[in-house]
Design an enzyme around this catalytic site. Structure first.
Site, PDB file in Angstrom:
ATOM      1  N   GLY A 171     -12.354  -4.941   1.327  1.00 14.87           N
ATOM      2  CA  GLY A 171     -13.757  -4.531   1.471  1.00 14.87           C
ATOM      3  C   GLY A 171     -14.195  -3.603   0.349  1.00 14.87           C
ATOM      4  O   GLY A 171     -15.300  -3.740  -0.200  1.00 14.87           O
ATOM      5  N   ARG A 212       0.825  -1.222   0.000  1.00 11.75           N
ATOM      6  CA  ARG A 212       0.000   0.000   0.000  1.00 11.75           C
ATOM      7  C   ARG A 212       0.856   1.268   0.000  1.00 11.75           C
ATOM      8  O   ARG A 212       0.435   2.290  -0.541  1.00 11.75           O
ATOM      9  CB  ARG A 212      -0.953  -0.012   1.191  1.00 11.75           C
ATOM     10  CG  ARG A 212      -2.158  -0.908   0.937  1.00 11.75           C
ATOM     11  CD  ARG A 212      -3.090  -0.918   2.116  1.00 11.75           C
ATOM     12  NE  ARG A 212      -4.358  -1.554   1.783  1.00 11.75           N
ATOM     13  CZ  ARG A 212      -5.249  -1.949   2.681  1.00 11.75           C
ATOM     14  NH1 ARG A 212      -5.008  -1.782   3.963  1.00 11.75           N
ATOM     15  NH2 ARG A 212      -6.373  -2.511   2.291  1.00 11.75           N
ATOM     16  N   GLY A 259      -8.295  -8.915  -0.810  1.00 13.15           N
ATOM     17  CA  GLY A 259      -8.466  -9.924   0.225  1.00 13.15           C
ATOM     18  C   GLY A 259      -7.502 -11.084   0.100  1.00 13.15           C
ATOM     19  O   GLY A 259      -6.353 -10.930  -0.304  1.00 13.15           O
ATOM     20  N   LYS A 300     -17.654 -18.391   2.668  1.00 21.87           N
ATOM     21  CA  LYS A 300     -19.116 -18.502   2.758  1.00 21.87           C
ATOM     22  C   LYS A 300     -19.855 -17.881   1.589  1.00 21.87           C
ATOM     23  O   LYS A 300     -19.436 -16.853   1.069  1.00 21.87           O
ATOM     24  CB  LYS A 300     -19.592 -17.791   4.022  1.00 21.87           C
ATOM     25  CG  LYS A 300     -19.120 -18.453   5.290  1.00 21.87           C
ATOM     26  CD  LYS A 300     -19.612 -17.647   6.473  1.00 21.87           C
ATOM     27  CE  LYS A 300     -19.128 -18.257   7.767  1.00 21.87           C
ATOM     28  NZ  LYS A 300     -19.288 -17.339   8.884  1.00 21.87           N
TER      29      LYS A 300
HETATM   30  N1  LIG Z   1     -13.351 -25.442   1.799  1.00 20.66           N
HETATM   31  C1  LIG Z   1     -13.192 -24.517   2.726  1.00 20.66           C
HETATM   32  N2  LIG Z   1     -13.616 -24.718   3.984  1.00 20.66           N
HETATM   33  C2  LIG Z   1     -13.433 -23.776   4.926  1.00 20.66           C
HETATM   34  N3  LIG Z   1     -12.862 -22.580   4.712  1.00 20.66           N
HETATM   35  C3  LIG Z   1     -12.432 -22.322   3.474  1.00 20.66           C
HETATM   36  C4  LIG Z   1     -12.573 -23.267   2.435  1.00 20.66           C
HETATM   37  N4  LIG Z   1     -12.046 -22.736   1.312  1.00 20.66           N
HETATM   38  C5  LIG Z   1     -11.591 -21.522   1.639  1.00 20.66           C
HETATM   39  N5  LIG Z   1     -11.803 -21.262   2.937  1.00 20.66           N
HETATM   40  C6  LIG Z   1     -11.385 -20.081   3.694  1.00 20.66           C
HETATM   41  O1  LIG Z   1     -11.961 -18.909   3.188  1.00 20.66           O
HETATM   42  C7  LIG Z   1     -11.201 -17.824   3.686  1.00 20.66           C
HETATM   43  C8  LIG Z   1     -11.297 -16.653   2.766  1.00 20.66           C
HETATM   44  O2  LIG Z   1     -12.625 -16.318   2.648  1.00 20.66           O
HETATM   45  P1  LIG Z   1     -13.110 -14.859   2.286  1.00 20.66           P
HETATM   46  O3  LIG Z   1     -12.741 -13.939   3.398  1.00 20.66           O
HETATM   47  O4  LIG Z   1     -14.527 -14.977   1.906  1.00 20.66           O
HETATM   48  O5  LIG Z   1     -12.222 -14.542   1.002  1.00 20.66           O
HETATM   49  P2  LIG Z   1     -11.528 -13.172   0.578  1.00 20.66           P
HETATM   50  O6  LIG Z   1     -10.722 -12.704   1.766  1.00 20.66           O
HETATM   51  O7  LIG Z   1     -10.678 -13.509  -0.590  1.00 20.66           O
HETATM   52  O8  LIG Z   1     -12.621 -12.243   0.236  1.00 20.66           O
HETATM   53  C9  LIG Z   1      -9.790 -18.324   3.848  1.00 20.66           C
HETATM   54  O9  LIG Z   1      -9.377 -18.086   5.155  1.00 20.66           O
HETATM   55  C10 LIG Z   1      -9.903 -19.820   3.549  1.00 20.66           C
HETATM   56  O10 LIG Z   1      -9.181 -20.623   4.456  1.00 20.66           O
HETATM   57  O1  LIG Z   2      -7.454  -2.613   5.330  1.00 20.11           O
HETATM   58  C1  LIG Z   2      -8.483  -2.076   4.934  1.00 20.11           C
HETATM   59  O2  LIG Z   2      -9.547  -2.772   4.461  1.00 20.11           O
HETATM   60  P1  LIG Z   2      -9.494  -4.327   3.921  1.00 20.11           P
HETATM   61  O3  LIG Z   2      -8.967  -5.165   5.057  1.00 20.11           O
HETATM   62  O4  LIG Z   2     -10.947  -4.611   3.608  1.00 20.11           O
HETATM   63  O5  LIG Z   2      -8.620  -4.363   2.693  1.00 20.11           O
HETATM   64  C2  LIG Z   2      -8.631  -0.586   4.839  1.00 20.11           C
HETATM   65  O6  LIG Z   2      -7.492   0.082   5.306  1.00 20.11           O
HETATM   66  C3  LIG Z   2      -9.889  -0.125   5.557  1.00 20.11           C
HETATM   67  O7  LIG Z   2      -9.760  -0.395   6.923  1.00 20.11           O
HETATM   68  P2  LIG Z   2     -11.076  -0.553   7.830  1.00 20.11           P
HETATM   69  O8  LIG Z   2     -11.781  -1.810   7.406  1.00 20.11           O
HETATM   70  O9  LIG Z   2     -10.561  -0.589   9.248  1.00 20.11           O
HETATM   71  O10 LIG Z   2     -11.953   0.662   7.565  1.00 20.11           O
END
Ligand SMILES: Nc1ncnc2c1ncn2[C@@H]1O[C@H](COP(=O)(O)OP(=O)(O)O)[C@@H](O)[C@H]1O
Ligand SMILES: O=C(OP(=O)(O)O)[C@H](O)COP(=O)(O)O
Length: 479
Positions: A454, A114, A431, A275
Site C-alpha cells: 500500500g 521485513r 504487493g 483492476k
Molecule cells: N487476467 C486476470 N484476470 C483476473 N485476475 C488477474 C488477472 N491478472 C492478474 N490477476 C490478479 O491480480 C491480482 C493482483 O492484483 P493487484 O492486487 O492489483 O496487484 P498488486 O498486489 O501487485 O498490487 C493477483 O491476485 C492476480 O491473480
Molecule cells: O502489510 C502492510 O501493508 P501491505 O499489505 O500494503 O504491504 C503493512 O504492515 C501495513 O499494514 P496495514 O495495511 O494493516 O496498515
C-alpha cells in the site's frame, strides 16, 4: 552523512540528455507496423499492437518538456545516519519498524523479509551504544489478541542481530518502563503489538505521548506502514525530537521517489494486477514520468473492451471503459509509448486446471477469459524493456497463483533480472509483483524490492506519506 535525499542512487540523466529518436507518426496502426517489424516483431504482433490511440514507439524515446513532473514528492528527511555516535551513545531510541510478517498456523514466520530489512538501522543504533526500544504492529487485531503477539519475532530477530532481544508484554505502562530502565547500551527491547491499543490507529495524542515518554529520540523505519497516520508512526513525532528516517525508509524513498521522479532514461513502467480501478492513480502518475508504459493483468480487458474488442468472460470494469479510453489518449498526448498485450492466454474457467490456449487479443471467444499475457506479448514487452535504463513494476501480468497462467509474469521477472545484471535500475513496487519475483528466485538481483504494498502504491501515485512527512527535514536537500 547520508540523509534521506535520494543520494544513494546512480546519477540520473537530465531530461535534456534523454535519448531522442525521430518520432513515429501516430496517425494509425499502419504507421506502427514498419518500426515494429524493423525491431523484429512478427507480422501479427506488429499488426495488432493496439490501435491508433496507442503510441507504440518501441525504442523511440519521446522528447518531452524538461519541466519537473507533476506529483513529484519531495521527502528529503533527516536520516538516522546523520546522528553521530556522540548523539546516540546511551540514548533511548524509539524505533518504529514494520515487523508485520506472515505467520503460519503454528506462528512460524513464513517470510522474514521485513525483519531482515529492519536490521541495518537497529545494528547502526546498537553499534553506536544506543538503547533500542523497538515497536511494530502485527496484523489488524481488535484489542489484545494472542495470535497477533510479536513474541514469534524475537528468536529470528535475535539471530539476525547476534544479541538476545528482550520482549515486553505491553507497549506502554510501568512494567515496560522498568524494562526500558534496565536496558544496557546496545540492548534491544521489543514492545508488544502497538495495535493492541485502539488508540494507535486513532492516532490518539495521549497514547502517542505515552509511547514517546519511553525514549529520547525517534526513528521511523516502518516503510510498509508509513502511509498510516498512527500514533507510533506520526503522533509520536510531536513529542520526540529529533525524529528521523531509518535506513530502510530512506532506501524506499530513494528508489520509489528519487529513481522514479528523476530516472535514468528511457524509463519504463510495467503495471499489472487485477483492476484498472485500483491502479488509476499509479497509471496517471507514471504517465507524467515514464517513456514507455506496459500494461498487463486483468485490467487490460477493460482497455480492450473500450476499443471495441470482444473480451469473452474476462474481467472487465464496465464503469471504467471511458477512463480506459481517456488514459490511452493521455498517453498519446504525452508521447508515452503505451503497449497493451497483443495476445493472451485464455481459459475456459477461473481455475488452476482450466483448459487454456493462446489467442490474439482481438480473438477472445465467448465463454473464455484471459488469464495471462501471451508469448508474442512477452517478446514485444521484452524488446521494449531492452531499450530502457530504469524499470518499475507493479502488479502481475496474469493470474500467477495458477502455474498455467504464471508464464507471462515469470518471463517479465526474468527479463528484469537480466536487465538488472546489465546495470538497468529495476524497482519492484510491492504487493504481488514482489511475490512473483520471489517465486522465480530473482529477488536478490533487483535494484530495489519494496517492503510496502500500500505504501509503495501511494508513493507511486505521487502522494505524501504521513509517517514520512512528520519527520525532521534534512539539513541539505539534494533532490
Ligand atoms: N487476467 C486476470 N484476470 C483476473 N485476475 C488477474 C488477472 N491478472 C492478474 N490477476 C490478479 O491480480 C491480482 C493482483 O492484483 P493487484 O492486487 O492489483 O496487484 P498488486 O498486489 O501487485 O498490487 C493477483 O491476485 C492476480 O491473480
Ligand atoms: O502489510 C502492510 O501493508 P501491505 O499489505 O500494503 O504491504 C503493512 O504492515 C501495513 O499494514 P496495514 O495495511 O494493516 O496498515
Amino acid at each position: 552523512m547520508a540523509s534521506a535525499s535520494f543520494s544513494l542512487l546512480p546519477t540520473s540523466s537530465s531530461s535534456s540528455s534523454r535519448r531522442r529518436v525521430a518520432a513515429v507518426p501516430l496517425s494509425g496502426a499502419v504507421a506502427l507496423r514498419s518500426p515494429l517489424r524493423r525491431l523484429g516483431f512478427a507480422g501479427a504482433a506488429a499488426d495488432s499492437l493496439l490501435t491508433a490511440h496507442v503510441a507504440a514507439r518501441i525504442g523511440a524515446v519521446v522528447g518531452r518538456s524538461g519541466k519537473a513532473p507533476r506529483g513529484v514528492v519531495s521527502m528529503a528527511k533527516k536520516s538516522v545516519g546523520d546522528l553521530s555516535a556522540a548523539e546516540l551513545k546511551g540514548k533511548k531510541v524509539f524505533v518504529r519498524a514494520d515487523l508485520n510478517v506472515p505467520l503460519d498456523g503454528d506462528s512460524n514466520i513464513t517470510d522474514d523479509t521485513r525483519i531482515r530489512a529492519a536490521v541495518p538501522t537497529i545494528k547502526y543504533l546498537i553499534n553506536n551504544g544506543a538503547k533500542v526500544i523497538l515497536s511494530s504492529h502485527l496484523g489488524r487485531p481488535k484489542g489484545v489478541t494472542p495470535k497477533f503477539s510479536l513474541s514469534p519475532i524475537v528468536p529470528r530477530l535475535s539471530e539476525l542481530l547476534g544479541i538476545k532481544v528482550e520482549k515486553a508484554d505491553d507497549c506502554i505502562g510501568p512494567d515496560v518502563e522498568i524494562l526500558v530502565d534496565s536496558l544496557p547500551e546496545g540492548g534491544v527491547l521489543l514492545l508488544e503489538n502497538v495495535r493492541f491499543y485502539k488508540e494507535e490507529e486513532k492516532n490518539d495524542p495521549e497514547f502517542a505521548k505515552k509511547l514517546a515518554a519511553l525514549a529520547d529520540l525517534y526513528v521511523n523505519d516502518a516503510f510498509g506502514t508509513a502511509h498510516r497516520a498512527h500514533a507510533s508512526t506520526e503522533g509520536v513525532t510531536k513529542f520526540l525530537k529529533p525524529s528521523v528516517a531509518g535506513f530502510l525508509l530512506q532506501k524506499e524513498l530513494d528508489y520509489l521517489v528519487g529513481a522514479v521522479s528523476n530516472p535514468k532514461r528511457p524509463f519504463a513502467a510495467i503495471v499489472g494486477g487485477s483492476k484498472v480501478s485500483s491502479k488509476i492513480g499509479v497509471i496517471e502518475s507514471l504517465l507524467e514520468k515514464c517513456d514507455i508504459l506496459l500494461l498487463g493483468g486483468g485490467m487490460i480487458f477493460t482497455f480492450y473492451k473500450a476499443q471495441g474488442l470482444s473480451v469473452g468472460s474476462s474481467l472487465v470494469e464496465e464503469d471504467k471503459l471511458e477512463l480506459a479510453t481517456t488514459l490511452l489518449a493521455k498517453a498519446k498526448a504525452k508521447g508515452v509509448s503505451l503497449l497493451l498485450p497483443t495476445d493472451v492466454v485464455i481459459a475456459d474457467k477461473f481455475a488452476a486446471d482450466a483448459e487454456s490456449k493462446v489467442v490474439p487479443a482481438s480473438a477472445i471467444p465467448d465463454g473464455w477469459m484471459g488469464l495471462d499475457i501471451g508469448p508474442d506479448s512477452v517478446k514485444t514487452f521484452n524488446a521494449a524493456l531492452d531499450t530502457t535504463q530504469t524499470v518499475i513494476w507493479n502488479g502481475p501480468m496474469g493470474v500467477f497463483e495458477f502455474d498455467k497462467f504464471a508464464v507471462g509474469t515469470e518471463a517479465i521477472a526474468k527479463k528484469l533480472a537480466e536487465l538488472s545484471g546489465k546495470g538497468v535500475t529495476t524497482i519492484i513496487g510491492g504487493g504481488d509483483s514482489v511475490a512473483a519475483v520471489e517465486k522465480v528466485g530473482v529477488a536478490d538481483v533487483m535494484s530495489h524490492i519494496s517492503t510496502g504494498g500500500g505504501a509503495s502504491l501511494e508513493l507511486l501515485e505521487g502522494k505524501e506519506l504521513p509517517g514520512v512527512v512528520a519527520l525532521d527535514e534534512a539539513v541539505a536537500v539534494a533532490v
